[in-house]
Design a protein around this motif. Sequence first.
Motif, short mmCIF file in Angstrom:
data_model
loop_
_atom_site.label_atom_id
_atom_site.label_comp_id
_atom_site.label_asym_id
_atom_site.label_seq_id
_atom_site.Cartn_x
_atom_site.Cartn_y
_atom_site.Cartn_z
N GLU A 10 -13.12 -30.33 11.49
CA GLU A 10 -12.06 -31.05 10.76
C GLU A 10 -12.12 -32.54 11.07
OE1 GLU A 10 -8.13 -29.38 11.32
OE2 GLU A 10 -7.27 -31.18 10.39
N ALA A 11 -12.34 -32.87 12.34
CA ALA A 11 -12.43 -34.28 12.73
C ALA A 11 -13.60 -34.96 12.03
CB ALA A 11 -12.58 -34.40 14.25
N TRP A 12 -14.68 -34.22 11.87
CA TRP A 12 -15.86 -34.77 11.18
C TRP A 12 -15.55 -35.02 9.71
CZ3 TRP A 12 -19.80 -37.58 11.62
CH2 TRP A 12 -20.88 -37.53 10.75
N GLY A 13 -14.88 -34.06 9.07
CA GLY A 13 -14.48 -34.24 7.68
C GLY A 13 -13.60 -35.48 7.51
N ASN A 14 -12.65 -35.65 8.44
CA ASN A 14 -11.77 -36.83 8.37
C ASN A 14 -12.55 -38.12 8.60
OD1 ASN A 14 -9.60 -35.17 7.90
ND2 ASN A 14 -9.02 -35.04 10.06
N ALA A 15 -13.47 -38.09 9.56
CA ALA A 15 -14.28 -39.29 9.84
C ALA A 15 -15.11 -39.67 8.63
CB ALA A 15 -15.18 -39.04 11.05
N LEU A 16 -15.67 -38.66 7.93
CA LEU A 16 -16.47 -38.94 6.73
C LEU A 16 -15.60 -39.56 5.64
CD1 LEU A 16 -18.78 -35.83 6.21
CD2 LEU A 16 -19.41 -38.10 7.00
N ARG A 17 -14.44 -38.94 5.40
CA ARG A 17 -13.56 -39.46 4.34
C ARG A 17 -13.07 -40.87 4.67
NH1 ARG A 17 -12.31 -34.13 3.53
NH2 ARG A 17 -11.02 -34.14 5.39
N ALA B 160 -20.48 -45.99 9.95
CA ALA B 160 -19.30 -45.11 9.91
C ALA B 160 -19.66 -43.70 10.37
CB ALA B 160 -18.71 -45.08 8.49
N LEU B 161 -20.85 -43.22 9.96
CA LEU B 161 -21.29 -41.88 10.37
C LEU B 161 -21.50 -41.82 11.88
CD1 LEU B 161 -23.93 -40.75 7.72
CD2 LEU B 161 -21.62 -39.92 8.03
N ARG B 162 -22.20 -42.81 12.41
CA ARG B 162 -22.47 -42.81 13.85
C ARG B 162 -21.18 -42.94 14.66
NH1 ARG B 162 -27.32 -45.10 12.36
NH2 ARG B 162 -26.29 -47.08 12.00
N ASP B 163 -20.32 -43.87 14.24
CA ASP B 163 -19.05 -44.06 14.98
C ASP B 163 -18.20 -42.79 14.89
OD1 ASP B 163 -20.01 -46.55 15.39
OD2 ASP B 163 -18.62 -47.57 14.02
N GLY B 164 -18.12 -42.24 13.68
CA GLY B 164 -17.33 -41.02 13.51
C GLY B 164 -17.88 -39.88 14.36
N PHE B 165 -19.19 -39.77 14.39
CA PHE B 165 -19.83 -38.71 15.17
C PHE B 165 -19.54 -38.89 16.66
CE2 PHE B 165 -23.40 -37.27 17.73
CZ PHE B 165 -23.36 -35.92 17.45
N LEU B 166 -19.70 -40.13 17.14
CA LEU B 166 -19.57 -40.35 18.59
C LEU B 166 -18.13 -40.17 19.06
CD1 LEU B 166 -22.07 -43.30 19.01
CD2 LEU B 166 -22.35 -40.94 19.79
#
Lengths: 239, 239
Positions: free
Chosen positions: A224-231, B229-235
């Motif tokens: 869920e956190a990944w989905g939010n980060a992507l959006r 954004a992908l890298r930051d969100g992932f980390l």
Amino acid sequence: MTYCVGLLLETGIVMLSDTRTNAGFDNVACYRKMFVFETTGERVVAILTAGNLSVTQTVIAKLRQAIARDDPEHSIMRAPSMLDVAEIIGRTLNDVHVAVNERMERTKYSASASMLVAGQRLGGQLRLFLVYEEGNFIEATDDTPYLQIGEHKYGKPILDRVVTPETTIEVGRKAVLISMDSTMRSNLSVGMPLDLLTIRRGEYRVSTRERIEAGDPTFSAMSEAWGNALRDGFLSLPG
Amino acid sequence: MTYCVGLLLETGIVMLSDTRTNAGFDNVACYRKMFVFETTGERVVAILTAGNLSVTQTVIAKLRQAIARDDPEHSIMRAPSMLDVAEIIGRTLNDVHVAVNERMERTKYSASASMLVAGQRLGGQLRLFLVYEEGNFIEATDDTPYLQIGEHKYGKPILDRVVTPETTIEVGRKAVLISMDSTMRSNLSVGMPLDLLTIRRGEYRVSTRERIEAGDPTFSAMSEAWGNALRDGFLSLPG
């Protein structure tokens, strides 16, 4: 279908597989696709399988039989190097693949399969191979520290962006889980539960092993956190 | 290979295609895959093509010929509805596909192709179709407001997460560009420049059209920001 992925990192190996097998959409089952062969402190070999279940099960059975017989030529527990392990698995996979397909030729079906093979023996290197049904194989390197089999496309972009040899095992574990999450969202024939293992360099054994069941709260929270980060990342883009 | 994507949104349609064509890795060329047929204020039809270039070029040539001849049965500019437009294109695509493959059967090659067709005529609905080489087609709906042809897997996850019918054309434009960016990173046979057009509902013409060249600063900035954004969100993920 299947999705399996392996990372070869400086500190060790991370391997993840799903468990869904299907013969058509109306015949779905759960089978383990991760197999471990270990003499703790001396040798560990982990195998992940993709493709036709009759082929991969027969290959694993033949590998087990050779180990039980302590066959010096065919036992992966006696092979003098990980390269020899990959060659034994490649020959076995190719033999089974050819035998099954000869029988299948009369129908219009064919049975393909591939495997990820990882491990280390005392005094040897930690290595990760992708073995094809033709029996040949490729190996993970510093330039491309991950290998995938099965439905690999949906989960590849995140690996390309975040995995390097310097990635820690903990971050690598997250990366393969996010890669699997993207794949399961897009391909119904890849599904929970998941099998995940790690092999730390120089331990000659499976360091951690876990099964992640459907609805696992930690995995769900990560997803869920990944989905939010992507959006959020998408909505804040320039242009 | 090719990647083309179309979005059917409440306010209009967004379509994006790459331009790379290859016959083997040593024979790469740039061909437009986006074709527009328009009588401003009355009718607009946009076609994106994927697959064998000899098939898709012949189909477009035949469609143009029928328009030039003002053929009442085969001209997509005279068809009474977008459904009829999709049917004419489907029949033409299937005829060419069958003809080319009959000749190819002696070799071991086959020539597949598919098309995205979008448009609106005065008094009709704005519609988006995916036409298969067999001549049949499917249509975008509120549940699935996007259609893809060609190398569709790498770019699908972001569409699934951010595109709904309520998405604005501006946000939809970003979504297809990010979807294309992911695809180009993973498949060398999809490449710049890109062709992007929008058709606002009720305008009966192409509303905007742009070609995005390799190195375009706005696209590069968007691509880089997305990577970050992908890298930051992932980390920052839990777990």
